[in-house]
Design a protein around this motif. Structure first.
Motif, mmCIF file in Angstrom:
data_model
loop_
_atom_site.group_PDB
_atom_site.id
_atom_site.type_symbol
_atom_site.label_atom_id
_atom_site.label_comp_id
_atom_site.label_asym_id
_atom_site.label_seq_id
_atom_site.Cartn_x
_atom_site.Cartn_y
_atom_site.Cartn_z
ATOM 1 N N CYS A 1 28.990 -9.333 71.895
ATOM 2 C CA CYS A 1 28.825 -9.505 73.350
ATOM 3 C C CYS A 1 30.170 -9.441 74.061
ATOM 4 N N SER B 1 26.307 -8.196 85.203
ATOM 5 C CA SER B 1 25.785 -9.393 84.528
ATOM 6 C C SER B 1 24.737 -10.110 85.371
ATOM 7 N N VAL B 2 24.967 -10.221 86.661
ATOM 8 C CA VAL B 2 23.981 -10.857 87.550
ATOM 9 C C VAL B 2 22.681 -10.054 87.536
ATOM 10 N N ILE C 1 19.901 -12.207 78.181
ATOM 11 C CA ILE C 1 20.366 -13.365 78.960
ATOM 12 C C ILE C 1 21.669 -13.899 78.364
ATOM 13 N N LEU D 1 29.149 -13.005 82.635
ATOM 14 C CA LEU D 1 29.473 -13.821 83.811
ATOM 15 C C LEU D 1 30.676 -14.723 83.539
ATOM 16 N N ASN E 1 30.905 -6.428 76.618
ATOM 17 C CA ASN E 1 31.165 -6.814 78.008
ATOM 18 C C ASN E 1 32.551 -6.359 78.455
ATOM 19 N N CYS F 1 14.729 -9.929 75.991
ATOM 20 C CA CYS F 1 15.273 -10.686 77.122
ATOM 21 C C CYS F 1 16.189 -11.841 76.729
ATOM 22 N N SER G 1 24.382 -11.500 79.243
ATOM 23 C CA SER G 1 24.767 -11.562 80.661
ATOM 24 C C SER G 1 25.565 -12.823 80.978
ATOM 25 N N ILE G 2 25.246 -13.918 80.306
ATOM 26 C CA ILE G 2 26.015 -15.151 80.525
ATOM 27 C C ILE G 2 27.438 -14.974 80.013
ATOM 28 N N PHE H 1 20.956 -10.496 84.147
ATOM 29 C CA PHE H 1 20.462 -11.875 84.068
ATOM 30 C C PHE H 1 19.136 -12.005 84.826
ATOM 31 N N TRP I 1 15.416 -12.655 83.113
ATOM 32 C CA TRP I 1 14.635 -13.860 83.400
ATOM 33 C C TRP I 1 13.257 -13.521 83.967
#
Length: 157
Positions: free
Chosen positions: A91, A108-109, A31, A38, A95, A27, A34-35, A112, A116
């Motif tokens: 990344c 990504s959302v 994260i 984003l 991406n 995870c 995914s950031i 994320f 979490w």
């Protein structure tokens, strides 16, 4: 200023349970990934106007933010900064290609949120609060801790 090893020792206190550690190994990078996604999703025309530069790795907000992220790690450890730089580059590349297939911000959302949920589930198993509730800098220590643990000699043998 704390050393990287001091950060790791403090972070490890709330990451002892093997299931929680395994969840974090999945995870935390998710994260971070995914950031980056984003940040890459933010329209970047304003960067060119702000910087008036034509530098390839600063062509989106992810590149700009990752420079500051790398500076954070660089003050703690050159080797860790190199590791994070390699992971960051992977990344960015991944991406980019995901963004060719699906709307990157939506992917990504979703990633994320799922990551979490996994993190909080892991801490529920552990029975301890996430470290970042004590000090927000632990959000930066988590990725380094995962890299350190995944690539330590005990895992490579």
């Amino acid at each position: 200023m704390k050393t990287l090893d001091q950060w790791f020792e403090e972070y490890a206190v709330s990451h002892q349970n093997p299931k929680n550690k395994a969840i974090h190994y999945i995870c935390v990078p998710a994260i971070f990934f995914s950031i980056v996604g984003l940040l890459m999703s933010i329209p970047s025309s304003s960067i060119a106007q702000l910087t008036n530069l034509n530098v390839p790795f600063i062509e989106n907000w992810a590149g700009v933010v990752l420079i500051f992220v790398l500076l954070f790690y660089l003050r703690l450890s050159v080797m860790m900064a190199v590791r994070i730089a390699v992971f960051s580059l992977l990344c960015l590349i991944a991406n980019f290609y995901i963004g060719q297939l699906v709307p990157l911000w939506m992917f990504s959302v979703g990633l994320f949120a799922v990551a979490w949920i996994g993190q909080f589930y892991g801490h529920n198993i552990e029975g301890k609060k996430p470290s970042f509730l004590k000090d927000i800098q632990f959000l930066m220590i988590g990725p380094a801790w995962v890299l350190q643990n995944l690539f330590s000699k005990k895992h490579i043998q």
